[in-house]
Structures are given as structure tokens and as C-alpha cells.
Design a protein around this motif. Sequence first.
Motif, PDB file in Angstrom:
ATOM      1  N   GLY A 166     -12.692  -9.173  -1.357  1.00  0.00           N
ATOM      2  CA  GLY A 166     -13.823  -9.598  -0.229  1.00  0.00           C
ATOM      3  C   GLY A 166     -14.204  -8.971   0.913  1.00  0.00           C
ATOM      4  O   GLY A 166     -14.252  -9.378   1.981  1.00  0.00           O
ATOM      5  N   GLN A 167     -13.139  -7.674   1.135  1.00  0.00           N
ATOM      6  CA  GLN A 167     -13.817  -6.765   2.859  1.00  0.00           C
ATOM      7  C   GLN A 167     -15.250  -6.046   2.569  1.00  0.00           C
ATOM      8  O   GLN A 167     -14.670  -4.749   2.001  1.00  0.00           O
ATOM      9  N   GLY A 168     -15.680  -5.585   3.796  1.00  0.00           N
ATOM     10  CA  GLY A 168     -16.922  -4.918   3.252  1.00  0.00           C
ATOM     11  C   GLY A 168     -15.855  -3.122   3.675  1.00  0.00           C
ATOM     12  O   GLY A 168     -16.090  -2.003   3.097  1.00  0.00           O
ATOM     13  N   ASP A 169     -15.094  -3.073   5.208  1.00  0.00           N
ATOM     14  CA  ASP A 169     -14.274  -2.000   5.080  1.00  0.00           C
ATOM     15  C   ASP A 169     -12.257  -1.575   4.125  1.00  0.00           C
ATOM     16  O   ASP A 169     -11.792  -1.293   4.914  1.00  0.00           O
ATOM     17  N   ALA A 170     -12.640  -2.669   3.423  1.00  0.00           N
ATOM     18  CA  ALA A 170     -11.136  -2.721   2.349  1.00  0.00           C
ATOM     19  C   ALA A 170     -11.223  -0.999   1.859  1.00  0.00           C
ATOM     20  O   ALA A 170     -11.984   0.524   2.165  1.00  0.00           O
ATOM     21  N   LYS A 171      -9.936  -0.466   1.974  1.00  0.00           N
ATOM     22  CA  LYS A 171      -9.327   1.011   1.634  1.00  0.00           C
ATOM     23  C   LYS A 171      -8.600   0.793   0.284  1.00  0.00           C
ATOM     24  O   LYS A 171      -7.471  -0.171  -0.040  1.00  0.00           O
ATOM     25  N   LEU A 172      -8.387   1.664  -0.024  1.00  0.00           N
ATOM     26  CA  LEU A 172      -7.725   1.785  -1.783  1.00  0.00           C
ATOM     27  C   LEU A 172      -7.179   2.946  -1.788  1.00  0.00           C
ATOM     28  O   LEU A 172      -7.456   4.307  -1.534  1.00  0.00           O
ATOM     29  N   ASP A 173      -5.454   2.688  -2.469  1.00  0.00           N
ATOM     30  CA  ASP A 173      -4.828   3.269  -2.639  1.00  0.00           C
ATOM     31  C   ASP A 173      -4.866   4.487  -3.613  1.00  0.00           C
ATOM     32  O   ASP A 173      -5.875   4.257  -4.727  1.00  0.00           O
ATOM     33  N   SER A 174      -4.525   6.227  -3.396  1.00  0.00           N
ATOM     34  CA  SER A 174      -5.138   6.520  -5.080  1.00  0.00           C
ATOM     35  C   SER A 174      -4.831   6.404  -5.708  1.00  0.00           C
ATOM     36  O   SER A 174      -5.526   6.798  -7.076  1.00  0.00           O
ATOM     37  N   ASP A 175      -3.685   5.760  -6.126  1.00  0.00           N
ATOM     38  CA  ASP A 175      -2.570   5.315  -7.630  1.00  0.00           C
ATOM     39  C   ASP A 175      -3.183   3.828  -8.309  1.00  0.00           C
ATOM     40  O   ASP A 175      -4.129   3.792  -9.221  1.00  0.00           O
ATOM     41  N   VAL A 176      -3.861   3.413  -6.555  1.00  0.00           N
ATOM     42  CA  VAL A 176      -5.350   2.354  -7.440  1.00  0.00           C
ATOM     43  C   VAL A 176      -6.354   2.210  -8.254  1.00  0.00           C
ATOM     44  O   VAL A 176      -6.619   2.545  -9.830  1.00  0.00           O
ATOM     45  N   ILE A 177      -7.296   3.664  -7.179  1.00  0.00           N
ATOM     46  CA  ILE A 177      -8.387   4.273  -8.094  1.00  0.00           C
ATOM     47  C   ILE A 177      -7.808   5.011  -9.220  1.00  0.00           C
ATOM     48  O   ILE A 177      -8.720   5.125 -10.051  1.00  0.00           O
TER      49      ILE A 177
ATOM     50  N   TYR B 237     -19.655  -0.105 -12.550  1.00  0.00           N
ATOM     51  CA  TYR B 237     -18.314  -0.486 -11.773  1.00  0.00           C
ATOM     52  C   TYR B 237     -17.547   1.045 -11.479  1.00  0.00           C
ATOM     53  O   TYR B 237     -17.338   1.029 -10.061  1.00  0.00           O
ATOM     54  N   ILE B 238     -17.079   1.754 -12.318  1.00  0.00           N
ATOM     55  CA  ILE B 238     -16.766   3.044 -11.610  1.00  0.00           C
ATOM     56  C   ILE B 238     -17.269   3.601 -10.845  1.00  0.00           C
ATOM     57  O   ILE B 238     -16.140   4.282  -9.888  1.00  0.00           O
ATOM     58  N   CYS B 239     -18.150   4.291 -10.998  1.00  0.00           N
ATOM     59  CA  CYS B 239     -19.059   5.182 -10.733  1.00  0.00           C
ATOM     60  C   CYS B 239     -19.463   4.596  -9.042  1.00  0.00           C
ATOM     61  O   CYS B 239     -18.846   5.299  -7.918  1.00  0.00           O
ATOM     62  N   GLY B 240     -20.073   3.401  -8.757  1.00  0.00           N
ATOM     63  CA  GLY B 240     -19.700   2.845  -7.969  1.00  0.00           C
ATOM     64  C   GLY B 240     -18.595   2.867  -6.794  1.00  0.00           C
ATOM     65  O   GLY B 240     -18.731   3.225  -5.714  1.00  0.00           O
ATOM     66  N   LEU B 241     -17.238   2.297  -7.708  1.00  0.00           N
ATOM     67  CA  LEU B 241     -16.183   2.104  -7.014  1.00  0.00           C
ATOM     68  C   LEU B 241     -15.617   3.835  -6.470  1.00  0.00           C
ATOM     69  O   LEU B 241     -15.451   4.146  -5.597  1.00  0.00           O
ATOM     70  N   LEU B 242     -16.649   4.395  -7.149  1.00  0.00           N
ATOM     71  CA  LEU B 242     -15.567   5.774  -6.581  1.00  0.00           C
ATOM     72  C   LEU B 242     -16.494   7.148  -5.247  1.00  0.00           C
ATOM     73  O   LEU B 242     -16.039   6.925  -5.059  1.00  0.00           O
ATOM     74  N   ARG B 243     -17.962   6.475  -5.928  1.00  0.00           N
ATOM     75  CA  ARG B 243     -19.120   6.805  -4.707  1.00  0.00           C
ATOM     76  C   ARG B 243     -18.377   6.292  -3.288  1.00  0.00           C
ATOM     77  O   ARG B 243     -18.303   6.865  -2.590  1.00  0.00           O
ATOM     78  N   LYS B 244     -18.154   5.272  -3.439  1.00  0.00           N
ATOM     79  CA  LYS B 244     -17.559   4.172  -2.309  1.00  0.00           C
ATOM     80  C   LYS B 244     -16.084   5.204  -1.853  1.00  0.00           C
ATOM     81  O   LYS B 244     -15.437   4.853  -0.765  1.00  0.00           O
ATOM     82  N   PHE B 245     -15.494   4.993  -2.735  1.00  0.00           N
ATOM     83  CA  PHE B 245     -13.924   4.771  -1.943  1.00  0.00           C
ATOM     84  C   PHE B 245     -13.623   6.698  -1.910  1.00  0.00           C
ATOM     85  O   PHE B 245     -11.986   6.766  -1.085  1.00  0.00           O
TER      86      PHE B 245
ATOM     87  N   TYR C   5     -27.169  -6.848   7.221  1.00  0.00           N
ATOM     88  CA  TYR C   5     -26.242  -8.212   6.179  1.00  0.00           C
ATOM     89  C   TYR C   5     -27.037  -7.380   4.643  1.00  0.00           C
ATOM     90  O   TYR C   5     -26.040  -7.870   3.739  1.00  0.00           O
ATOM     91  N   ILE C   6     -28.357  -6.992   4.847  1.00  0.00           N
ATOM     92  CA  ILE C   6     -28.760  -6.442   3.980  1.00  0.00           C
ATOM     93  C   ILE C   6     -27.876  -5.286   2.918  1.00  0.00           C
ATOM     94  O   ILE C   6     -27.743  -5.162   1.794  1.00  0.00           O
ATOM     95  N   LYS C   7     -27.312  -4.350   4.001  1.00  0.00           N
ATOM     96  CA  LYS C   7     -25.899  -3.397   3.540  1.00  0.00           C
ATOM     97  C   LYS C   7     -25.209  -4.866   3.119  1.00  0.00           C
ATOM     98  O   LYS C   7     -24.677  -3.815   1.956  1.00  0.00           O
ATOM     99  N   GLN C   8     -24.697  -5.394   3.442  1.00  0.00           N
ATOM    100  CA  GLN C   8     -23.441  -6.071   2.960  1.00  0.00           C
ATOM    101  C   GLN C   8     -23.971  -6.443   1.416  1.00  0.00           C
ATOM    102  O   GLN C   8     -22.616  -6.524   1.112  1.00  0.00           O
ATOM    103  N   CYS C   9     -25.046  -6.779   1.738  1.00  0.00           N
ATOM    104  CA  CYS C   9     -25.172  -7.913  -0.067  1.00  0.00           C
ATOM    105  C   CYS C   9     -25.959  -6.374  -0.723  1.00  0.00           C
ATOM    106  O   CYS C   9     -26.311  -6.427  -2.234  1.00  0.00           O
ATOM    107  N   THR C  10     -25.509  -5.318  -0.485  1.00  0.00           N
ATOM    108  CA  THR C  10     -26.026  -4.246  -1.597  1.00  0.00           C
ATOM    109  C   THR C  10     -24.950  -3.811  -2.423  1.00  0.00           C
ATOM    110  O   THR C  10     -23.573  -3.885  -1.761  1.00  0.00           O
TER     111      THR C  10
END
Lengths: 343, 363
Positions: A203-214, A237-245, B214-219
Motif C-alpha cells: 500500500g505504498q505509492g513509492d514501493a520498490k520491488l526486487d527483481s526476484d520478486v518481479i 495485473y502483470i502488465c500493470g506491475l511491470l509497466r510501473k516497476f 489524489y486522482i493519480k494515487q487512485c489510478t
Amino acid sequence: MDEDWVPYNQREEWKDIIPMNLPQEPQSVCAIAYDEKYATTMSYFRAIIHKKELSERAWEITNDAIMLNSGHYTAWVFRLKLFHELKKDGKKEIEWLNEMAEDHPKTYQLWHHRESIIKALCPVKQDAETDTVNPEQKEIIAAELWFLLEAITADPKNFHAWQWLVKRYALWTQELQFVESRINNDVRNNSAWNQRYFVLTKGQGDAKLDSDVIEKEIEYSIDKIRLAPSNESPWSYICGLLRKFSPAHITTKLHPIINDLANDESAHEGQAMPVGQLMKKSPHYWAFLIDIYEIRLEDLKLESSRDTAEIVQSATEACDMLAQSIDPIRFAYWNYRKQAFVL
Amino acid sequence: MSLEQETKDISIPELNVDKHVRYFKRCADLLPHHFLEMEASRMTLLQFCIGGLDILSQLETALSKDERNEIIEWIYEQQVVPGNIDNTNNQESNKGYCGFRGGPLISTITPLLKHADADQAKCGLNTTANTANCANLAATYSALATLAMLGDDFSRVNRKGIVETLRTLQKPNGSFIPHPGAVECDMRFLYSACIVSYFLNDWSGVDIDKATDYIKQCTRYDGGVTQEPYQESHGGSYFCAIASLKLMGKLDSLANKRQVLEWGLRRQIGGFQGRVNKPEDILGGHEYIHHGKAAKFVLDCQHPTGGIGKMVSNHPDPLHSYLGLVGLSYSLKHPQLRQVIPHLNLTSQTSERIHSTSVFLKP
């Protein structure tokens, strides 16, 4: 009407209160039909709330007001204020809420009120990581989790109801186990997939994930895509996760595995078709390919035109496939995507 | 394929304009007992009923001028204006409490000023402000939208009170609570704050940067948008978020616009999963929707006695009746259907009118 109900205007201990009746409205605007019991109770409730009386009888009438109209948001605010001012027993309040939840499961205010009571019962110390609660509080938290779980079994798609609890008391490990059991139970439960993402990022917007987790998540998602290639949840799920991390993983890891799946001639138990054939009927598979082609064209921008032509060819075929046979309800969109490749 | 061609290829039921008009008129007057839990939200029910009549081009014919004026008066009776809390010498203002109530459920204050009798005078309530006399952000939005539809010019709206209240209702994370003391804060109230600021033509009550954050956080990772961070994407919050960005002039701050658009389009399975509303239009997605199938779904949900249910053969309610018509206004060509401007949730006729008549918006 229940037989032992004594109307407020006949109660000795309320004699000093002048009820605030609603004057007859000169016109009827979305008026809602109600009975005498409701009218009288609300008149006394209005009077007490305007007096701002913080008393035992005020506490009791909030019960009746909410029972009669659980969407009465001011009554909830007043009850919470009284709870704190009169130092009411939190455990008893939770019991009261358990009963209310049976009759009014869809009342937003009820769940928010519950959250406030649990927070009051189990405060956490700031800046402390875990284990800031004592054994008795741990028990309350466990019971709460269990209650929320029970309360939503009729509707197993509302996992966010307890996200605050998991985050506040750092219940990550057990929540991940629970989420896995729910996905095993129903691989299309999108609420469970969303919760998996929540747990993974804590639940953290700025989380970091290790590559083994990915890499583990790629493996996990692929496993589930194989079970039901048309299921949107693991794809998102997986596409969104990878796009971000780790966007690079999309082309280097995910794409080759997806290709393998598309050529997999084995079939699962109970499935009439090999996995590869089911993949080629999935709109998410083709949409994924289109995104890949787009990335590759972007990379090739200044390179040889022969590769480019080949990719454009594959991409337009994928768009046609979707527009004409796999996903015709969105034909206009896939035609639009195709234009971008042709031009 | 054009809209006409697309709807021609599918056989779709008729739109029962007359029955829907009677349904909305009936609900605008009196609702049955099982709506009791909506008593604090009467203003919102009213918005759906008046909005439905507006989309059907029947607002001026179904309700007489007197009836429309009576409704306008009722709405203004729900206004909470700035003053001091309680009838004391205490100078504490009721900042945070101004705007409109959902109805006279809690406070009879304004009606009492008109109909004061001896008993009520004893209560000492001839004041304008009290913490129990509390507006609600969602009701404030519904009140302004309904006033706009009924042709009111907003001249009796207390802009200062509402703007100052907005300022106190925004949380540090950028979201809004509906009234002081509320525990819930989410995208619904953020949209309410934006559209209210738009109506008042005054954005000083909203910290736009925080609201955008806030909207960015909820996307969410799937391109959808949630009510609160980390929840599961939902059609209602999706609409509120995109419409709010549009109103704030911040659509460009969406980093993954394509994923967001695709999430909305993927919700169509005939009708739409989630709510029948069209934020995709704001994102330029209107032309990618299969209008024939969308229209057929809504028309199939019409109830024989008027109104539209959530699904086929469900009982109608004002919310789904209204949203169903909003959806139809995009997907069905019909001489009596007025098109709704998505981010304003108003017909283009009403929108044009307020821009020439509203005291806040007219040039």
C-alpha cells in the motif's frame, strides 16, 4: 411495530424535551413516506442534537435513529462524538455494530464507524513498524479481520473493506496467504488480484520491488493465464506491475513466455482445447501483442525498414483479428489502433 | 460505422418517453417507504428526477412554471448560509457547514424562520447557524445542478460560504469529506467539489494540485480509478476522476491515458459493467463505443410502468433511470433526447443557458 416500544412522547425521562417537529412542507419534493414512530423519534432526536446534549439518553436515541434510518449521516457523526465523550465501551460498540451490519450491510457510514472504533481500541504508536499492539488488542484485530471476512462472504469481491486494517497493523504475510487461497478458489476474482497488488506494494505509492520478486510475479501470473487465457485479471495485473516497476521485463521476459504459451499444444484437465488455441482466442493476448509491436517499432525508429515492415504487417493482422473476430464489440477501437501502424 | 448504421443493424425496443416522464414526475413528488434510508439525500434524488425530465426535453412541459418555482424555493430552504454557531455571543463561525443540506431531516431551521410558533420559538432556534444545521457537499452539488436545470440564475446562492466550506473539507491527501466530522473521503466528493467550483466560477476553495495528486494515487495498475487509494477500480470513481481532471484543466497530467481509456472501453459487454456513464468521451473514446449494443441494453432495462432498472427486469429507481438516459443520450438518436455533456452531467441546453443567465458564469 414492536409491541414493547414506548413512543418518545410517552417516556417519563424525555418529558423536559420539546420535540422539534418538521413543519408541513408547503410542497412535496421527493418526499418519502414514513410512519408515526419514525416522525416522533426523529423529532426528539432533532431536539437533542440541537441541544448538543452529551448524555446517556442522547446515546440511546442515536441507536433508534440509526436503526430507523441507517443513512442518517448526522446521527453517525453524533454517535461517534458521544462514544468518545461518554467513554463508551468499544467492545460493546462492536457488538452493536455486528447486529446493525446484519440489517444494513450496505450502509457506508456503518463501516467507517467500525473503523473508527477499532482504531480507538487499538491505537498504534507512530514510527513503530510492527508489534505495537498488546495481546488483547491483537485478539481484537484478529476478530475484526474474521468478522469482515464473514461479512463479505456473500459478496467475495469487496476485499478493500479491510485494507486499512492490513496496512495499519502490518498483516501482510497472512493477507498474502489469504489472497492466494481466494485466487486458487476463483482465478477470475479481480478483487483478489487487486488485493495481491496492494499486498505486494504494501500500500505504498513509492514501493520498490526486487527483481526476484518481479520474476516470481511473472511466473505466478503466467501460471494463472495458462488456466484461463481470456481472464482479464492476471493480464492487467502483470502488465500493470511491470509497466510501473520494470518496463524492460515486458519485452525481455514476459513476451517470450507468452509466445511459448501461444504455441503450447498441451491441454489442461477439463479443457477441450490446447492452451495455445485458447490463447489465440483471448482478446488480451492480441492486445498484448499490439502493445509489444508498438514498443518494438519505437525502438526501431531509425533502423532498417525491412524489420519495420514486418512488424507493421504483424500488428495490422493482430488489429484485424480483434476487430473482426475476437473482440468485435470494440471494432472501432481496434481499427483506430491499426491506423496508427499503417500511417 | 456511423451511429445511425450501428443502431439500425440491431433490433431495439422503443424508448417509452411518456412513461418515463410520468415516472420522474411521480418520484419528484413522493417516494415509497423503502427509500427512507435516502432521506438525507433527497436533494440527489431530486437531481435525478429533474435531470431525467431535462434529457427527455420535457422539463418545461411536465412541470408548470409554478411547480418549478416551488421546487426552486424548496432547494433554497435547504441552504445553510454563513453565521455564528449557536444562538450565543460566541463568535465562532459556521465555516465548514455552509452549502445545501440533502433535505430538512436534521434541521428545521430555515422552515422555522417562516413557520415559527410558540413552542418552536422556545427552542431558541431562530438562528442561521448550528453545528447540527450542516450542509453536505454532495447535496450542494445536486442543489446547484438542479437549480441550473430549473432555470434559476444562482442569485441567492451564497458563494462565499460555500467556497470557504470547501477549503475546510479538503484533506491533506487532496480528497474531500462531505461535511465536518465525516470519516468517509473519496472521489465522489472530489468531483462534487470540482463541479461546485465550476458552477460558482471560483476555484479558490480547491487546492487543484493536491486534488490532481489524489486522482493519480487512485489510478490503478489496470488503468481504472478507485474511490480511495489501493481499492479495486470502479466505474463510478472512474467517471468522477476523469470528469474532475477535465474540470480542473488537468487531463494532461494522466500519464497512462491509453490504459485509462482501454479500461473504460473494456467495461462494455453490451451495456457497461459499472455505471452507464461515459467518461471515455472526455478521453476521446466516444467513437469507439458500440452504440447499438449499449442502447439496446438500456432500452431492455425499461420497466413497463416507466423508469429504468439496474438490469433487465429489475425494479426501476431514480438513479438508474437517470443514468440509463444519460447513456442513451450518447447512443441513441431520438428527437426527444437531449445530449448530456459528460463532465458537467448536464444537457447542452442547460449548460448553454447557465452561461448566459447565471450570475457567476455570464460574461
